[in-house]
Design an enzyme around this catalytic site. Structure first.
Site, mmCIF file in Angstrom:
data_model
loop_
_atom_site.group_PDB
_atom_site.id
_atom_site.type_symbol
_atom_site.label_atom_id
_atom_site.label_comp_id
_atom_site.label_asym_id
_atom_site.label_seq_id
_atom_site.Cartn_x
_atom_site.Cartn_y
_atom_site.Cartn_z
ATOM 1 N N ASP A 1 9.087 -99.037 -3.254
ATOM 2 C CA ASP A 1 8.543 -99.351 -1.929
ATOM 3 C C ASP A 1 8.769 -100.822 -1.613
ATOM 4 O O ASP A 1 9.268 -101.580 -2.455
ATOM 5 C CB ASP A 1 7.052 -98.990 -1.859
ATOM 6 C CG ASP A 1 6.240 -99.484 -3.056
ATOM 7 O OD1 ASP A 1 6.757 -100.303 -3.839
ATOM 8 O OD2 ASP A 1 5.088 -99.062 -3.203
ATOM 9 N N ASP B 1 -7.265 -95.630 -5.032
ATOM 10 C CA ASP B 1 -7.538 -94.455 -4.193
ATOM 11 C C ASP B 1 -6.561 -93.317 -4.480
ATOM 12 O O ASP B 1 -6.474 -92.355 -3.730
ATOM 13 C CB ASP B 1 -7.468 -94.853 -2.708
ATOM 14 C CG ASP B 1 -6.112 -95.449 -2.327
ATOM 15 O OD1 ASP B 1 -5.202 -95.480 -3.186
ATOM 16 O OD2 ASP B 1 -5.952 -95.876 -1.167
ATOM 17 N N HIS C 1 -3.209 -93.564 -4.623
ATOM 18 C CA HIS C 1 -1.897 -93.622 -3.975
ATOM 19 C C HIS C 1 -0.797 -93.909 -4.993
ATOM 20 O O HIS C 1 -1.036 -94.540 -6.023
ATOM 21 C CB HIS C 1 -1.869 -94.619 -2.808
ATOM 22 C CG HIS C 1 -1.858 -96.071 -3.160
ATOM 23 N ND1 HIS C 1 -2.922 -96.914 -2.949
ATOM 24 C CD2 HIS C 1 -0.888 -96.855 -3.685
ATOM 25 C CE1 HIS C 1 -2.602 -98.146 -3.325
ATOM 26 N NE2 HIS C 1 -1.374 -98.135 -3.779
ATOM 27 N N GLU D 1 -0.434 -93.449 0.975
ATOM 28 C CA GLU D 1 -1.888 -93.518 1.013
ATOM 29 C C GLU D 1 -2.493 -92.115 1.113
ATOM 30 O O GLU D 1 -1.786 -91.159 1.476
ATOM 31 C CB GLU D 1 -2.318 -94.348 2.232
ATOM 32 C CG GLU D 1 -1.821 -95.790 2.213
ATOM 33 C CD GLU D 1 -2.645 -96.698 1.301
ATOM 34 O OE1 GLU D 1 -3.141 -96.220 0.254
ATOM 35 O OE2 GLU D 1 -2.781 -97.884 1.618
HETATM 36 C C1 GLP Z 1 0.674 -101.176 -4.894
HETATM 37 C C2 GLP Z 1 2.045 -100.579 -5.130
HETATM 38 C C3 GLP Z 1 1.955 -99.350 -5.996
HETATM 39 C C4 GLP Z 1 1.153 -99.654 -7.239
HETATM 40 C C5 GLP Z 1 -0.230 -100.047 -6.845
HETATM 41 C C6 GLP Z 1 -1.112 -100.347 -8.038
HETATM 42 O O1 GLP Z 1 -0.021 -100.538 -3.887
HETATM 43 N N1 GLP Z 1 2.700 -100.248 -3.925
HETATM 44 O O2 GLP Z 1 3.257 -98.929 -6.347
HETATM 45 O O3 GLP Z 1 1.111 -98.516 -8.060
HETATM 46 O O4 GLP Z 1 -0.131 -101.201 -6.046
HETATM 47 O O5 GLP Z 1 -0.895 -101.647 -8.455
HETATM 48 P P1 GLP Z 1 -1.483 -102.332 -9.723
HETATM 49 O O6 GLP Z 1 -0.652 -101.884 -10.845
HETATM 50 O O7 GLP Z 1 -1.342 -103.810 -9.443
HETATM 51 O O8 GLP Z 1 -2.907 -101.910 -9.840
#
Ligand code: GLP
Length: 247
Positions: free
Chosen positions: A67, A136, A138, A143
């Protein structure tokens, strides 16, 4: 779905990196999907140090971002492309031309999804996709409420997601983009193999929904239950709310 509960993050990271290196040794032209976020950072650190020591050749590997934010300047260090350059591509000496990502230019937002899908297909699809998980539930920036059949497209970010990511913008919530482009859940599930990682208690509820909850758009990671080759690697904290933890 294979759920691996490791002692701690370190053990999980070593396991994942050894596995990735074995995959690349077996198929030099492997295509790898890369998630960004705190959960992936230690994996990239280990891959860089392990990759330098081992004789594995990454020259023919192609890397695809999961992304990307919309609306950031081309040279903004918070862009996911810039983050992956800094954490993985540059320290491992990879060719930056081998790192693909959705086109985050706002003007091309609508075309960017199909264009990226074409690039993934042209590379033969993704062999191994890494995923983190949001609190949440995602994955990528899909989302809650995202269609489980969705393809790469522009998505609006939820306040909770923006708050969680404010730490990458100097703690300034107002600096966090409101929109992103993300591989869809259908796109993610086209990858031949998925590896989702989560560390710490803050992810326990999301992991329980992903692994044991009903398959629902309200917990996008639950779609992984329908994929034939998924490994979920979690530490003790992230495993805390699993009903079948001991089993
Ligand atoms: C962002 C990214 C996701 C990732 C999520 C969790 O929203 N787009 O791909 O999985 O964060 O991130 P973290 O590993 O920092 O908790």
């Amino acid at each position: 779905m294979k759920v691996v509960i490791v002692e701690d993050e370190r053990q999980g990271v070593e396991m994942i990196v050894s596995d990735l290196i074995a995959v690349v040794k077996n198929k030099a032209t492997t295509t790898v999907g890369l998630a960004t976020g705190g959960s992936m950072e230690t994996i990239y650190e280990e891959l860089v140090s392990h990759g330098r020591e081992s004789a594995v050749n990454f020259d023919e590997v192609r890397w695809f971002l999961l992304d990307e934010y919309l609306g950031l300047n081309a040279d903004d260090p918070a862009r996911y492309r810039a983050v992956i350059r800094k954490q993985l591509v540059d320290p491992l000496g990879l060719d930056p031309a081998h790192l693909y990502g959705p086109e985050p230019d706002l003007a091309s937002g609508e075309d960017a999804g199909p264009k990226y899908e074409t690039a993934i297909r042209a590379a033969g699809g993704i062999d191994l996709q890494f995923l983190g998980i949001g609190r949440d539930g995602h994955i990528g920036f899909n989302e809650p409420g995202s269609s489980l059949a969705s393809r790469t497209r522009v998505k609006k970010l939820r306040p909770e997601t923006r708050e969680d990511n404010a730490r990458y913008f100097g703690g300034h919530l107002s600096a966090v983009p409101t929109m992103a482009i993300t591989q869809g859940i259908g796109t993610i599930c086209d990858a031949r193999r998925l590896v989702l990682v989560a560390w710490g208690e803050a992810k326990a509820e999301a992991i329980a929904k992903c692994v044991e909850g009903p398959v629902t758009a309200m917990a996008p990671a639950s779609a992984l239950q329908l994929h034939p080759h998924v490994t979920v690697v979690i530490d003790q904290g992230a495993a805390q709310q699993l009903q079948l933890k001991d089993y």
